[in-house]
Design an enzyme around this catalytic site. Structure first.
Site, short mmCIF file in Angstrom:
data_model
loop_
_atom_site.label_atom_id
_atom_site.label_comp_id
_atom_site.label_asym_id
_atom_site.label_seq_id
_atom_site.Cartn_x
_atom_site.Cartn_y
_atom_site.Cartn_z
N GLY A 138 43.32 43.17 39.93
CA GLY A 138 44.20 44.43 38.76
C GLY A 138 43.72 45.36 39.66
O GLY A 138 42.53 46.16 40.28
N CYS A 197 43.01 40.68 35.78
CA CYS A 197 42.57 41.26 35.21
C CYS A 197 40.61 40.84 36.03
O CYS A 197 41.10 39.20 36.14
CB CYS A 197 41.74 41.33 34.28
#
Ligand code: SF4
Length: 502
Positions: free
Chosen positions: A60, A34
């Site tokens: 991501g 992320c």
């Protein structure tokens, strides 16, 4: 501006139609985790956040979200899909008012890819609103969740990040930073986090410092983000890395730093250098591109072979291949060309054409390969399925020999710290030795960089066997942070074992 007149801290989820979501086709390998971005004290906070997230898109592609605070209200927009698809509309950006914002791009390493799991998560507390965005994996998330549910907490998502919200809610400390510290004290795992309240932007890294977080500045605005490339895109200057176990609090009095957690040995993820981070980012003081070239050069010193040219598997194999070619004194050629436009807009492969697989993304540049002895450089072999197809493609294009060189040691273990790798039994290097892998992939020779060669290239020293300088658990099997949830997992039943073997 059409504002909700009622509660002071009320969050408005902007209601825009969701982009019809279809996940991006994925390679059969490790996927990114992320990306985080937060900015304090900027009139265009949401726009800067969207730009920052755009430069972190490689971390991501499942979803993106931004929460902004305008002094009266929180505004949020969260959606499945890419940043450009979801934050390209002036209507959306105009409504994300405020001079503080945080944002998140997500690859779902835990929890399903559904809207309720999209971050930043937001909750109303007695002290006001709190938005949280998180990168990494909590290794005791299921254990904690079970305890929290027993205590009456009602979870809205399947994301393990929601544990943090509930732990803050039940903390008996008075101040928000103390509540957050109290919550994180109960959490195990690898994580970086950015959070915002009405008055503060907060950033922190876990005590081992596995996942990255850096501090930047744009005139009087403070920025917290996963990689320096997100500072570059908005013209901000890099200030420093947030230290392992450090909490940075930014408010109208300036920036404060706290180190409330027990000191742990530092274990930055070595795979950020090998593959995950963008090559133009600087991580822990090192330019990622330069490190990758140094790894490629070390690989050439360890496993030189006489050949006609060096070809990278694009894009991630490129810097290591440049380093290998320079060290070996061999020509570097783009013998494989990557199609950068394979994305959500392209048709998803049907079963009938699925066998074309990798050709959607990569194609051999046959004019440069015919009759040539090729050194093929890639960053890792996970399941080996992509490697098989690429080698087959080079041979079809006329390569007379294919020698594969890998800029990481064999990937023998799964990552439980925020990188989505397959189960151990699906990792090729966990199933066979190097000569077995070479045969399986169909190459004339196969070599991986040694773990000491990797460490030398990254930090100029061999791996310290007692206290390794980095996390390398997926290469060594030595996990620095307890895997509490796994230890509490029930033993597999005969049924699950049979299921996994099919
Ligand atoms: Fe990085 Fe591997 Fe450690 Fe996961 S296990 S954090 S991918 S080095």
């Amino acid at each position: 501006m059409n504002r909700e007149p009622s509660k002071h801290t009320m969050q408005r989820e902007l209601e825009f139609p969701q982009y019809p979501y279809r996940p991006l086709p994925r390679e059969a390998g490790a996927e990114e985790e992320c990306g985080l971005f937060g900015i304090y004290g900027n009139a265009d906070a949401a726009t800067h956040t969207a730009l920052g997230l755009h430069s972190l898109q490689h971390r991501g592609q499942d979803s993106a979200g931004i929460v902004a605070y305008d002094g009266e209200q929180f505004h949020s927009h969260r959606a499945l899909g890419l940043v450009g698809d979801n934050f390209g509309s002036p209507d959306i950006m105009d409504r994300l008012e405020g001079n503080v914002a945080i944002g998140h791009v997500r690859y779902s390493t835990s929890g399903e890819s559904v809207l309720r799991n999209v971050q930043p998560l937001f909750a109303e507390f007695k002290f006001g609103g709190l938005a949280v965005a998180h990168n990494g994996n909590l290794t005791n998330a299921h254990t904690l969740r079970h305890e929290l549910v027993q205590r009456g907490c009602i979870f809205q998502s399947t994301s393990d990040s929601e544990n943090i919200i509930h732990l803050v809610a039940i903390s008996e400390y008075g101040q928000v930073v103390d509540k957050l510290t109290d919550a994180l004290d109960q959490i195990e795992g690898a994580y970086s986090l950015v959070a915002m309240t009405q008055k503060k932007l907060i950033g922190l890294r876990d005590p081992y410092g596995v996942r990255p977080l850096v501090l930047g500045r744009l005139s009087n605005s403070h920025i917290l983000t996963s990689e320096t490339c997100a500072l570059d895109i908005i013209g901000a200057e890099f200030v420093r890395d947030v230290e392992p176990g450090e909490i940075v609090v930014i408010d109208d009095k300036g920036l404060h730093s706290l180190k409330p957690f027990r000191k742990r040995p530092e274990r930055f993820c070595i795979f950020e250098y090998i593959y995950f981070a963008r090559p133009d980012s600087v991580m822990e003081g090192k330019n990622v591109y330069a490190v990758r070239k140094a790894i490629g050069a070390a690989l050439a010193r360890e496993s030189y072979i006489d050949a006609d040219l060096v070809v990278p598997v694009p894009d991630s194999g490129v810097p290591a291949a440049i380093g290998y070619a320079a060290q070996a004194g061999l020509p570097f050629e783009f013998g494989i060309v990557r199609n950068h436009y394979v994305g959500r807009t392209f048709i998803e492969p049907t079963d009938q054409i699925r066998h074309l697989g990798v050709r959607l993304k990569h194609n051999a540049n046959a004019a440069h390969l015919s009759g040539k002895r090729v050194v093929l450089v890639d960053d890792s072999i996970v399941r080996g399925t992509t490697s098989i197809k690429i080698v087959e493609m080079l041979r079809t294009a006329g390569a007379s020999e294919v020698h594969m060189r890998i800029s990481s040691p064999p990937n023998t273990h799964s990552c439980f710290y925020g990188i989505d790798t397959p189960k151990r039994q699906e990792l090729l290097a966990a199933q066979m030795d190097v000569s077995g892998m070479a045969k399986h992939i169909g190459v004339d020779s196969l070599s991986f960089i040694s773990i000491d060669g990797l460490y030398q290239a990254v930090c100029g020293a061999s791996r310290d066997g007692d206290t390794p300088q980095y996390c390398d658990a997926c290469l060594s099997g030595e996990y620095p942070i307890p895997l509490t949830d796994r230890e509490h997992e029930p033993a597999p039943t005969l049924l699950t074992l049979l299921d996994e073997s099919n």
